[in-house]
Design an enzyme around this catalytic site. Structure first.
Site, PDB file in Angstrom:
ATOM      1  N   LYS A   1     -20.669   2.876  -7.341  1.00  0.00           N
ATOM      2  CA  LYS A   1     -20.028   1.578  -7.499  1.00  0.00           C
ATOM      3  C   LYS A   1     -19.723   1.323  -8.983  1.00  0.00           C
ATOM      4  O   LYS A   1     -20.525   1.646  -9.859  1.00  0.00           O
ATOM      5  CB  LYS A   1     -20.929   0.462  -6.968  1.00  0.00           C
ATOM      6  CG  LYS A   1     -21.134   0.476  -5.463  1.00  0.00           C
ATOM      7  CD  LYS A   1     -19.882   0.063  -4.717  1.00  0.00           C
ATOM      8  CE  LYS A   1     -20.097   0.032  -3.215  1.00  0.00           C
ATOM      9  NZ  LYS A   1     -20.928  -1.095  -2.792  1.00  0.00           N
TER      10      LYS A   1
ATOM     11  N   LYS B   1      -0.982   4.348  -1.417  1.00  0.00           N
ATOM     12  CA  LYS B   1      -1.989   4.822  -0.466  1.00  0.00           C
ATOM     13  C   LYS B   1      -1.357   5.712   0.596  1.00  0.00           C
ATOM     14  O   LYS B   1      -1.799   6.844   0.833  1.00  0.00           O
ATOM     15  CB  LYS B   1      -2.677   3.628   0.197  1.00  0.00           C
ATOM     16  CG  LYS B   1      -3.481   3.985   1.453  1.00  0.00           C
ATOM     17  CD  LYS B   1      -3.834   2.746   2.249  1.00  0.00           C
ATOM     18  CE  LYS B   1      -4.352   3.086   3.637  1.00  0.00           C
ATOM     19  NZ  LYS B   1      -5.593   3.859   3.638  1.00  0.00           N
TER      20      LYS B   1
ATOM     21  N   ARG C   1       0.828  -1.224   0.000  1.00  0.00           N
ATOM     22  CA  ARG C   1       0.000   0.000   0.000  1.00  0.00           C
ATOM     23  C   ARG C   1       0.863   1.274   0.000  1.00  0.00           C
ATOM     24  O   ARG C   1       0.514   2.292   0.585  1.00  0.00           O
ATOM     25  CB  ARG C   1      -0.973   0.000   1.185  1.00  0.00           C
ATOM     26  CG  ARG C   1      -2.032  -1.085   1.099  1.00  0.00           C
ATOM     27  CD  ARG C   1      -2.956  -1.042   2.299  1.00  0.00           C
ATOM     28  NE  ARG C   1      -2.263  -1.479   3.504  1.00  0.00           N
ATOM     29  CZ  ARG C   1      -2.691  -1.272   4.736  1.00  0.00           C
ATOM     30  NH1 ARG C   1      -3.828  -0.610   4.933  1.00  0.00           N
ATOM     31  NH2 ARG C   1      -2.013  -1.696   5.782  1.00  0.00           N
TER      32      ARG C   1
ATOM     33  N   ASN D   1     -16.983  -3.855  -5.728  1.00  0.00           N
ATOM     34  CA  ASN D   1     -16.904  -2.977  -4.566  1.00  0.00           C
ATOM     35  C   ASN D   1     -15.928  -1.833  -4.806  1.00  0.00           C
ATOM     36  O   ASN D   1     -15.564  -1.119  -3.879  1.00  0.00           O
ATOM     37  CB  ASN D   1     -16.481  -3.772  -3.320  1.00  0.00           C
ATOM     38  CG  ASN D   1     -16.552  -2.937  -2.047  1.00  0.00           C
ATOM     39  OD1 ASN D   1     -17.394  -2.050  -1.916  1.00  0.00           O
ATOM     40  ND2 ASN D   1     -15.657  -3.193  -1.110  1.00  0.00           N
TER      41      ASN D   1
ATOM     42  N   SER E   1     -19.628   4.236  12.810  1.00  0.00           N
ATOM     43  CA  SER E   1     -18.230   4.328  13.225  1.00  0.00           C
ATOM     44  C   SER E   1     -17.798   5.773  13.428  1.00  0.00           C
ATOM     45  O   SER E   1     -18.309   6.693  12.781  1.00  0.00           O
ATOM     46  CB  SER E   1     -17.323   3.674  12.183  1.00  0.00           C
ATOM     47  OG  SER E   1     -17.490   4.292  10.920  1.00  0.00           O
TER      48      SER E   1
ATOM     49  N   HIS F   1     -17.112  11.298   2.540  1.00  0.00           N
ATOM     50  CA  HIS F   1     -15.898  10.902   1.829  1.00  0.00           C
ATOM     51  C   HIS F   1     -15.074  12.105   1.393  1.00  0.00           C
ATOM     52  O   HIS F   1     -14.073  11.959   0.698  1.00  0.00           O
ATOM     53  CB  HIS F   1     -16.259  10.039   0.621  1.00  0.00           C
ATOM     54  CG  HIS F   1     -16.838   8.714   1.015  1.00  0.00           C
ATOM     55  ND1 HIS F   1     -18.174   8.556   1.275  1.00  0.00           N
ATOM     56  CD2 HIS F   1     -16.264   7.497   1.235  1.00  0.00           C
ATOM     57  CE1 HIS F   1     -18.399   7.297   1.623  1.00  0.00           C
ATOM     58  NE2 HIS F   1     -17.251   6.636   1.608  1.00  0.00           N
TER      59      HIS F   1
ATOM     60  N   HIS G   1     -28.459   0.099   6.409  1.00  0.00           N
ATOM     61  CA  HIS G   1     -27.776   1.196   5.717  1.00  0.00           C
ATOM     62  C   HIS G   1     -27.247   0.705   4.380  1.00  0.00           C
ATOM     63  O   HIS G   1     -26.757  -0.412   4.261  1.00  0.00           O
ATOM     64  CB  HIS G   1     -26.608   1.726   6.557  1.00  0.00           C
ATOM     65  CG  HIS G   1     -25.759   2.727   5.836  1.00  0.00           C
ATOM     66  ND1 HIS G   1     -26.206   3.984   5.539  1.00  0.00           N
ATOM     67  CD2 HIS G   1     -24.500   2.641   5.323  1.00  0.00           C
ATOM     68  CE1 HIS G   1     -25.259   4.639   4.887  1.00  0.00           C
ATOM     69  NE2 HIS G   1     -24.221   3.845   4.740  1.00  0.00           N
TER      70      HIS G   1
ATOM     71  N   ILE H   1     -24.083   6.835  11.269  1.00  0.00           N
ATOM     72  CA  ILE H   1     -24.175   5.514  10.647  1.00  0.00           C
ATOM     73  C   ILE H   1     -23.498   4.444  11.488  1.00  0.00           C
ATOM     74  O   ILE H   1     -23.818   3.268  11.382  1.00  0.00           O
ATOM     75  CB  ILE H   1     -23.594   5.558   9.218  1.00  0.00           C
ATOM     76  CG1 ILE H   1     -24.349   6.603   8.380  1.00  0.00           C
ATOM     77  CG2 ILE H   1     -23.681   4.201   8.545  1.00  0.00           C
ATOM     78  CD1 ILE H   1     -25.850   6.411   8.355  1.00  0.00           C
TER      79      ILE H   1
ATOM     80  N   TRP I   1     -18.646  -8.833   0.187  1.00  0.00           N
ATOM     81  CA  TRP I   1     -17.349  -8.208   0.455  1.00  0.00           C
ATOM     82  C   TRP I   1     -16.325  -9.206   0.990  1.00  0.00           C
ATOM     83  O   TRP I   1     -15.314  -8.832   1.557  1.00  0.00           O
ATOM     84  CB  TRP I   1     -17.522  -7.021   1.397  1.00  0.00           C
ATOM     85  CG  TRP I   1     -18.156  -5.848   0.691  1.00  0.00           C
ATOM     86  CD1 TRP I   1     -18.484  -5.752  -0.626  1.00  0.00           C
ATOM     87  CD2 TRP I   1     -18.539  -4.607   1.287  1.00  0.00           C
ATOM     88  NE1 TRP I   1     -19.056  -4.528  -0.893  1.00  0.00           N
ATOM     89  CE2 TRP I   1     -19.097  -3.809   0.253  1.00  0.00           C
ATOM     90  CE3 TRP I   1     -18.470  -4.099   2.575  1.00  0.00           C
ATOM     91  CZ2 TRP I   1     -19.583  -2.522   0.493  1.00  0.00           C
ATOM     92  CZ3 TRP I   1     -18.952  -2.816   2.811  1.00  0.00           C
ATOM     93  CH2 TRP I   1     -19.499  -2.037   1.780  1.00  0.00           C
TER      94      TRP I   1
END
Length: 751
Positions: free
Chosen positions: A114, A18, A15, A119, A429, A691, A638, A427, A557
């Protein structure tokens, strides 16, 4: 030249991209240093493919965020609000992906959806009336030249004009028909530039062809390529499709002057039949997608060879079914898994070797790899659980039906909870800050005890419960600080899964997920979340939501088994989650959210294939989870970032009491569909985009709520953000949620 791939992962095997990009966002890394990291990753990808003997290696499949966004920027399909920003080109690109906030004002990000039935999420290109199509091929050409400098000749990749036009969101008076000719001119110019560059092949991705196509769609496709292909000069054009078959245009497709056509033999239900019925032209190359680009199991060479043997050998290129960006980098990064499990897996690197094996067997008669593969598939690989299989087999209609009716439950719950109008919640978290991640890692490494790990998480929970109460939320959440991922966390506590350490896959931008792997039959062998929810509820007199992931999303997922049906696996998971729901209820948790963010992902892309009965088992699987709870227990779900408007009746049939869903990036367009279908379920359309790092003002959220109230009755409306907040920072989350509650309270006061 007999092997090809459509695309390759780009986040870095560890990663690297990222982490470098996130440092760039935080201004901890310069743009030059970020570009250097990107160049290193591209070089590693190309050299890995070349070493494996792949003939057609892709370039321009790399992206800092999203390849659809890359193509839009290459054609200057960049809305005015981004063009006007006084930032560098790369920062402008990221502003379109993530939004931008400065003293000069806020700029919202593009919508995100999507990518077909995956995903992965793509950025929806936006065409306003000021948009002028003009080329900037800097990225494509520089990456092609980078590879060439390494001695590697690549085929550049772009989203094709038909698919791009169908994905674009036109925001002004301009319509698709107004710009069709401009698109042809732009792609013609691309071909001219590539001819000057002496590029041999250009791959144009046209997955839009695997949907049900109308007559106007077919006319558009034929018109574009009839005009475009005569302009290709010395460049050979590969039309690449994936995620299904092209039954609506195949007979037209083979008549057009493509040099190669890429077809999916994995998800393309009718691909083989189309070739058998209509043939395949001898003057074109058939790029046959026979190695699964979306799942991680070894290819069954014998079955694949049976497909290849029905195809024209002289025209055949052996390829992946789609880009390998949907699978992890390499099995070799998983030393902790035993070999008797690992030998059944093929990640991106291993799929390169599978292509080589198939090429050697098919074209050169080398049988050693075939013999080894046959032995692998003859061996025992899966664990069975007879008790779980018996439970699934014994399910009857009553197991999927909740009583009393929705309307009766709604009245009962209204009387019990006594919530104000427009109840506020999140939602689930809250930010997974550095100390949260460090605590989890320290426990995994054995540096701290389980008691110390739990104590830390409880303190975080206590802190955020207190904060939610102070801000004025009506329904609280515990924050999910103990959870690494909304699927992997539950999979780790269920029997039948295996887990990887480094098998990361890009979901969007810098967001990566590590899907667990379904190895055996699934069973609940311990509580999944009860202790954390019960502890959090003990800290407050306000209702607290128990947070679970639904069975369809857990399955979708994960990397699923291939030896049993998706339906059977999902029902096994549903029974496990049902046990957890009933345990939460018994322990005093009276509001339980069961997320089904991925409900739509396995739905066939073609509506004409919906008789595959996916919804006929996916919706009941959700109902199975909550059918036995008391009417006083309120069930939430959700959903996010999928096209739901055409399955609204099915969503209502899930028989949840409340549903929250992403809406802000799509300009609340789903509300019209809810209204048109007489949607009965209470709903919480997301009032701001989580996001993006930008903080919405009170006034902005109020305007959104007022707009929602024109479509959703106040007594049916909940107020919440778009999605969970684990990836965001504490400062922005608290400011945004404080504004959300304040906006709601102000509007509530005048209702």
């Amino acid at each position: 030249m007999t092997t090809s791939i459509i695309g390759y992962p780009r986040i870095g095997a560890q990663r690297e991209l990222k982490f470098a990009t996130e440092k760039f966002f935080k201004k901890e890394l310069s743009e030059a240093d970020l570009q250097a990291v990107a160049a290193t990753q591209r070089q590693a990808n190309w050299q890995k493919q070349a070493a494996a003997g792949i003939d057609f290696i892709a370039s321009n499949d790399f992206s800092f965020y999203d390849t659809t966004l890359d193509t839009a920027f290459a054609l200057n399909i960049v809305p005015k609000r981004y063009q006007e920003l006084a930032v560098s080109p790369l920062e402008r690109y990221f502003a379109a992906a993530r939004g931008h906030q400065s003293e000069a004002g806020d700029v919202k990000a593009l919508a995100m959806k999507k990518w077909f039935n995956t995903n992965y999420h793509y950025m929806v290109p936006e065409f306003d009336d000021g948009t002028e199509i003009k080329l900037d091929l800097t990225k494509l050409l520089s990456e092609y030249r980078e590879a060439l400098a390494l001695g590697i000749t690549t085929k550049p990749v772009l989203i094709g004009p038909f698919t791009l036009l169908k994905l674009i969101r036109f925001t002004g008076q301009t319509q698709l028909s107004d710009v069709q000719e401009d698109f042809v001119k732009a792609y013609s110019e691309i071909l001219s530039v590539l001819a000057t560059e002496e590029v041999a092949w250009l791959q144009l991705d046209e997955p839009g062809l695997v949907f049900d196509l109308t007559e106007s769609d077919i006319h558009l496709f034929k018109a574009i390529y009839t005009a475009l292909l005569p302009q290709k000069q010395t460049v050979k054009v590969l039309l690449q499709t994936y995620f299904g078959d092209v039954r609506d245009v195949y007979s037209d497709l083979i008549q057009l002057d493509f040099d190669g056509i890429g077809l999916d033999f994995v998800e393309g239900r009718k691909t083989a039949e189309l070739i058998q019925t209509h043939g395949f032209p001898a003057d074109k190359k058939l790029f046959a997608g026979v190695v699964n680009g979306k799942n991680i199991w070894r290819n069954d060479y014998q079955k694949t060879l049976e497909i290849l043997q029905t195809l024209p050998k002289d025209s055949l290129i052996i390829s992946t079914s789609c880009s390998l960006q949907h699978v992890p980098y390499t099995v070799s990064a998983e030393p902790e898994l035993p070999q008797d499990i690992l030998r059944h897996f093929a990640f991106a690197e291993e799929k390169l070797l599978e292509l080589k094996d198939l090429n050697d067997i098919f074209y050169h008669g080398q049988v050693d790899s075939l013999t080894a593969n046959q032995a692998l598939f003859a061996s025992e690989r899966y664990q069975g659980n007879q008790a779980v299989q018996a439970k699934v087999a014994a399910l009857g209609e009553a197991d999927f039906t909740r009583t009393p009716t929705f309307a009766q439950r709604e009245a009962i719950q209204k009387d019990i909870f006594q919530l104000p109008k427009l109840p506020t919640t999140t939602i689930g978290s809250f930010p997974q800050t550095a100390d949260v991640r460090k605590n989890r890692l320290s426990y995994k490494r054995g540096d701290i005890t389980k008691a110390a790990y739990d104590t830390f998480n409880q303190e975080k929970t206590k802190e955020w419960i207190k904060w939610q109460e102070a801000v004025g939320f009506d329904i609280l959440v515990h924050g999910e600080f103990e959870r690494n991922d909304m699927v992997e966390y539950f999979g780790e506590k269920l029997d039948g899964y295996v887990f990887t350490k480094n098998a990361w896959v890009q979901s969007y931008g810098t967001r990566c997920v590590k899907p667990p792997i379904v190895w055996g039959d699934i069973a609940r062998v311990q509580p999944l979340s009860v202790a954390d929810s019960v502890y959090a509820q003990s800290l407050t007199d306000k209702p607290l939501k128990g947070m679970l992931t639904g069975p369809v999303t857990i399955l979708n997922w994960s990397f699923p088994r291939e030896d049993i049906s998706l339906k059977a696996s999902t029902l096994q998971i549903a029974l496990a989650i049902q046990e957890e729901v009933l345990d939460l209820e018994q322990n005093g948790i009276k509001i339980i959210q069961i997320d089904e963010a991925a409900l739509r992902e396995k739905l066939p892309l073609r509506q004409t294939d919906w008789n595959s009965e996916y919804l006929d088992w996916a919706i009941p699987a959700f109902r199975l989870v909550h059918a036995k709870v008391a009417p006083e227990t309120q069930i939430h779900t959700h959903m996010c970032y999928s096209e739901f408007t055409d399955i609204i009746p099915a969503i209502d049939a899930m028989d949840a009491d409340v549903i929250s869903f992403e809406a802000s990036r799509s300009d609340l367009s789903i509300l019209d569909a809810l209204q048109a279908n007489g949607f009965r379920t209470q709903s919480g359309p997301g009032v701001y985009d989580i996001h993006s790092p930008r903080i919405p003002s009170v006034e902005e959220i109020q305007n959104v709520i007022r707009q929602i109230l024109t479509k959703v009755p106040a007594e049916k409306l909940w107020i919440n953000p778009d999605c969970g907040l684990k990836t965001r920072g504490v400062t922005e989350v608290k400011a945004s949620l404080e504004n959300l509650v304040k906006a709601t309270q102000d509007i509530r006061a005048v209702l």
